[in-house]
Design an enzyme around this catalytic site. Structure first.
Site, PDB file in Angstrom:
ATOM      1  N   HIS A 119      48.061   9.349 -50.795  1.00 19.77           N
ATOM      2  CA  HIS A 119      47.110   8.248 -50.596  1.00 19.77           C
ATOM      3  C   HIS A 119      46.440   7.784 -51.879  1.00 19.77           C
ATOM      4  CE1 HIS A 119      46.757   9.429 -46.056  1.00 19.77           C
ATOM      5  NE2 HIS A 119      47.826   8.692 -46.310  1.00 19.77           N
ATOM      6  N   CYS A 148      40.190  -7.859 -64.501  1.00 19.11           N
ATOM      7  CA  CYS A 148      41.189  -7.607 -65.540  1.00 19.11           C
ATOM      8  C   CYS A 148      41.108  -8.719 -66.582  1.00 19.11           C
ATOM      9  CB  CYS A 148      42.541  -7.618 -64.846  1.00 19.11           C
ATOM     10  SG  CYS A 148      43.955  -7.480 -65.931  1.00 19.11           S
TER      11      CYS A 148
HETATM   12  C1  BJW Z   1      38.168  22.045 -42.558  1.00 13.88           C
HETATM   13  C2  BJW Z   1      37.079  22.385 -43.310  1.00 13.88           C
HETATM   14  C3  BJW Z   1      37.179  23.586 -44.016  1.00 13.88           C
HETATM   15  C4  BJW Z   1      36.593  20.557 -42.403  1.00 13.88           C
HETATM   16  N1  BJW Z   1      38.289  24.309 -43.939  1.00 13.88           N
HETATM   17  N2  BJW Z   1      39.257  22.791 -42.480  1.00 13.88           N
HETATM   18  C5  BJW Z   1      48.415   3.300 -34.324  1.00 13.88           C
HETATM   19  C6  BJW Z   1      49.193   4.433 -34.117  1.00 13.88           C
HETATM   20  C7  BJW Z   1      49.799   5.079 -35.181  1.00 13.88           C
HETATM   21  C8  BJW Z   1      49.652   4.612 -36.469  1.00 13.88           C
HETATM   22  C9  BJW Z   1      48.878   3.496 -36.673  1.00 13.88           C
HETATM   23  C10 BJW Z   1      48.273   2.857 -35.617  1.00 13.88           C
HETATM   24  N3  BJW Z   1      47.567   1.803 -36.114  1.00 13.88           N
HETATM   25  C11 BJW Z   1      47.727   1.780 -37.449  1.00 13.88           C
HETATM   26  C12 BJW Z   1      48.530   2.796 -37.810  1.00 13.88           C
HETATM   27  C13 BJW Z   1      48.952   3.149 -39.168  1.00 13.88           C
HETATM   28  C14 BJW Z   1      47.840   3.801 -39.950  1.00 13.88           C
HETATM   29  C15 BJW Z   1      47.366   5.035 -39.182  1.00 13.88           C
HETATM   30  O1  BJW Z   1      47.946   6.100 -39.258  1.00 13.88           O
HETATM   31  N4  BJW Z   1      46.278   4.894 -38.441  1.00 13.88           N
HETATM   32  C16 BJW Z   1      45.791   5.953 -37.564  1.00 13.88           C
HETATM   33  C17 BJW Z   1      44.431   6.422 -38.054  1.00 13.88           C
HETATM   34  C18 BJW Z   1      45.745   5.421 -36.174  1.00 13.88           C
HETATM   35  N5  BJW Z   1      48.407   4.165 -41.216  1.00 13.88           N
HETATM   36  C19 BJW Z   1      48.459   3.319 -42.236  1.00 13.88           C
HETATM   37  O2  BJW Z   1      47.976   2.203 -42.189  1.00 13.88           O
HETATM   38  C20 BJW Z   1      49.184   3.817 -43.476  1.00 13.88           C
HETATM   39  N6  BJW Z   1      50.127   2.893 -43.915  1.00 13.88           N
HETATM   40  C21 BJW Z   1      51.161   2.492 -43.162  1.00 13.88           C
HETATM   41  O3  BJW Z   1      51.324   2.889 -42.016  1.00 13.88           O
HETATM   42  O4  BJW Z   1      52.005   1.646 -43.811  1.00 13.88           O
HETATM   43  C22 BJW Z   1      53.058   1.057 -43.056  1.00 13.88           C
HETATM   44  C23 BJW Z   1      52.663  -0.344 -42.744  1.00 13.88           C
HETATM   45  C24 BJW Z   1      52.592  -1.268 -43.745  1.00 13.88           C
HETATM   46  C25 BJW Z   1      52.254  -2.567 -43.443  1.00 13.88           C
HETATM   47  C26 BJW Z   1      51.922  -2.904 -42.141  1.00 13.88           C
HETATM   48  C27 BJW Z   1      51.960  -1.956 -41.141  1.00 13.88           C
HETATM   49  C28 BJW Z   1      52.337  -0.656 -41.442  1.00 13.88           C
HETATM   50  C29 BJW Z   1      48.212   4.011 -44.622  1.00 13.88           C
HETATM   51  C30 BJW Z   1      47.198   5.071 -44.334  1.00 13.88           C
HETATM   52  C31 BJW Z   1      46.221   5.156 -45.477  1.00 13.88           C
HETATM   53  C32 BJW Z   1      45.110   6.138 -45.176  1.00 13.88           C
HETATM   54  N7  BJW Z   1      44.116   6.025 -46.160  1.00 13.88           N
HETATM   55  C33 BJW Z   1      42.933   6.844 -46.090  1.00 13.88           C
HETATM   56  C34 BJW Z   1      42.025   6.281 -47.217  1.00 13.88           C
HETATM   57  C35 BJW Z   1      40.669   5.895 -46.894  1.00 13.88           C
HETATM   58  C36 BJW Z   1      39.954   5.326 -48.065  1.00 13.88           C
HETATM   59  C37 BJW Z   1      39.552   6.267 -49.176  1.00 13.88           C
HETATM   60  O5  BJW Z   1      39.895   7.438 -49.299  1.00 13.88           O
HETATM   61  O6  BJW Z   1      38.824   5.795 -49.995  1.00 13.88           O
HETATM   62  O7  BJW Z   1      43.234   8.224 -46.399  1.00 13.88           O
HETATM   63  S1  BJW Z   1      42.215   6.961 -44.478  1.00 13.88           S
HETATM   64  C38 BJW Z   1      41.701   8.638 -44.599  1.00 13.88           C
HETATM   65  O8  BJW Z   1      42.402   9.459 -43.618  1.00 13.88           O
HETATM   66  C39 BJW Z   1      42.186   9.103 -45.970  1.00 13.88           C
HETATM   67  C40 BJW Z   1      42.751  10.469 -45.660  1.00 13.88           C
HETATM   68  O9  BJW Z   1      43.661  10.858 -46.652  1.00 13.88           O
HETATM   69  C41 BJW Z   1      43.350  10.281 -44.292  1.00 13.88           C
HETATM   70  C42 BJW Z   1      43.568  11.569 -43.540  1.00 13.88           C
HETATM   71  O10 BJW Z   1      42.370  12.190 -43.238  1.00 13.88           O
HETATM   72  P1  BJW Z   1      42.279  13.781 -43.295  1.00 13.88           P
HETATM   73  O11 BJW Z   1      42.518  14.253 -44.655  1.00 13.88           O
HETATM   74  O12 BJW Z   1      43.092  14.352 -42.222  1.00 13.88           O
HETATM   75  O13 BJW Z   1      40.715  14.012 -43.030  1.00 13.88           O
HETATM   76  P2  BJW Z   1      39.923  14.082 -41.647  1.00 13.88           P
HETATM   77  O14 BJW Z   1      38.505  13.816 -41.972  1.00 13.88           O
HETATM   78  O15 BJW Z   1      40.539  13.250 -40.601  1.00 13.88           O
HETATM   79  O16 BJW Z   1      40.070  15.602 -41.193  1.00 13.88           O
HETATM   80  C43 BJW Z   1      39.451  16.673 -41.885  1.00 13.88           C
HETATM   81  C44 BJW Z   1      39.828  17.964 -41.189  1.00 13.88           C
HETATM   82  O17 BJW Z   1      39.350  19.048 -41.966  1.00 13.88           O
HETATM   83  C45 BJW Z   1      39.212  18.120 -39.795  1.00 13.88           C
HETATM   84  O18 BJW Z   1      40.239  18.475 -38.877  1.00 13.88           O
HETATM   85  C46 BJW Z   1      38.204  19.264 -39.959  1.00 13.88           C
HETATM   86  O19 BJW Z   1      38.109  20.079 -38.808  1.00 13.88           O
HETATM   87  C47 BJW Z   1      38.800  20.016 -41.112  1.00 13.88           C
HETATM   88  N8  BJW Z   1      37.864  20.770 -41.934  1.00 13.88           N
HETATM   89  N9  BJW Z   1      36.111  21.350 -43.144  1.00 13.88           N
HETATM   90  C48 BJW Z   1      39.307  23.840 -43.115  1.00 13.88           C
HETATM   91  N10 BJW Z   1      36.121  24.002 -44.774  1.00 13.88           N
HETATM   92 ZN    ZN Z   2      45.527  -8.389 -64.521  1.00 14.97          ZN
END
Ligand code: BJW
Ligand code: ZN
Length: 254
Positions: A119, A148
């Site tokens: 990401h 830019c």
């Molecule tokens: C602990 C702990 C400790 C706490 N020890 N554990 C419908 C169905 C399916 C898919 C989609 C849909 N609608 C849209 C989509 C696609 C979409 C998607 O997946 N959405 C779902 C949310 C529904 N995906 C996309 O859009 C992706 N691109 C894509 O599909 O491209 C194809 C396409 C192109 C053009 C058109 C259409 C399609 C891109 C996804 C990009 C995600 N980006 C983010 C960035 C946010 C901004 C930023 O960072 O500044 O990435 S979103 C956010 O979520 C971030 C993370 O990397 C990502 C995952 O989250 P993560 O890491 O799992 O964190 P949490 O908070 O969810 O979980 C933390 C966990 O830790 C918890 O379980 C806690 O219990 C645990 N925890 N402390 C161990 N100490």
């Molecule tokens: Zn530029």
């Protein structure tokens, strides 16, 4: 000290290739908020207002303000016991890959060498018009809406919703998932796709799936071993087991 099931210890003994698939929870103990769950930032802020390209074009100042705030927190944070233990696995296995959804650089700072960032990375930025990169870790753009030299807006190199993941990072992650013997799925809710395909792929190719999380997630029903608790407490214990396995092997050889 945790005690692990014999089957998991047996897998650790035989494993040659290991993947760590990590999410925001692995950095929670470094003071960086997760996205979802009780302390998640999405409880306070809506992803559709900040984490997509349209939101950025509508209000770049607001999106930049949020990233500068997060950059500061990340800049002040340090790798925790989980990042450090994960990096230490490199001393005991030949093929160790970290596939991370995180943008915070903490695996790199902990010393992990092979890291695929699905990401993006908060320390990198680029111009939306000419794609020139602007990489400054402490990045203090003088402007609230950095531009830019070509006049285009500069954006963080983060994959927002609806955007494609970096092709090279994703395909290298797929290859690692296909060859690994164990995949650790750490601190992720595993709801964001296509990243969440990686553990599913590893499992389909026969890997042993170990989940480490505070709570059950989307992937728990597929896990061969679920370890509930803090990554920073569980990983040092797993590493102790690995060290013990390696020293017994050494004794047996002597
Ligand atoms: C602990 C702990 C400790 C706490 N020890 N554990 C419908 C169905 C399916 C898919 C989609 C849909 N609608 C849209 C989509 C696609 C979409 C998607 O997946 N959405 C779902 C949310 C529904 N995906 C996309 O859009 C992706 N691109 C894509 O599909 O491209 C194809 C396409 C192109 C053009 C058109 C259409 C399609 C891109 C996804 C990009 C995600 N980006 C983010 C960035 C946010 C901004 C930023 O960072 O500044 O990435 S979103 C956010 O979520 C971030 C993370 O990397 C990502 C995952 O989250 P993560 O890491 O799992 O964190 P949490 O908070 O969810 O979980 C933390 C966990 O830790 C918890 O379980 C806690 O219990 C645990 N925890 N402390 C161990 N100490
Ligand atoms: Zn530029």
């Amino acid at each position: 000290m945790n005690s692990f099931k014999p089957e998991f210890i047996e897998k650790l003994k035989r494993a040659e290739s290991i993947v760590f698939f990590t999410g925001a929870g692995v950095s929670a103990e470094s003071g960086i908020s997760t996205f979802r769950g009780t302390d998640g930032i999405w409880n306070r802020l809506k992803p559709e207002e900040l984490a997509n390209f349209d939101a950025f074009m509508r209000n770049p100042e607001r999106v930049w303000e949020w990233y500068q705030y997060r950059k500061q927190i990340i800049h002040q944070s340090k790798p925790n016991a989980a990042h450090i233990a994960i990096a230490e696995f490199q001393n005991y296995f030949n093929d160790v890959v970290v596939v991370t959804q995180n943008v915070d650089n903490l695996h790199r700072r902990a010393g992990s060498k092979v890291i695929y960032e699905l990401h993006g990375n908060i320390e990198r930025n680029y111009c939306i018009k000419c794609k020139t990169e602007y990489n400054q870790p402490d990045l203090s753009f003088p402007d609230k809406k950095p531009k830019c030299k070509c006049g285009g807006l500069i954006r963080p190199d983060i994959v927002w919703f609806g955007e494609m993941l970096p092709e090279d990072q994703f395909s290298a992650s797929e290859a690692a998932a296909q060859r690994c013997d164990i995949i650790f799925v750490v601190g992720t809710s595993a709801v964001v796709y296509p990243a969440a395909q990686i553990p599913l792929l590893a499992k389909r190719f026969g890997a042993y799936l170990v989940e480490i999380n505070l709570e059950r997630t989307e992937i728990s029903s597929l896990a061969d071993c679920s370890l509930l608790g803090k990554a920073g407490e569980i990983f040092p214990d797993i590493l102790k087991e690995v060290k013990q396995i390696r020293s017994t092997e050494k004794l047996n050889r002597e």
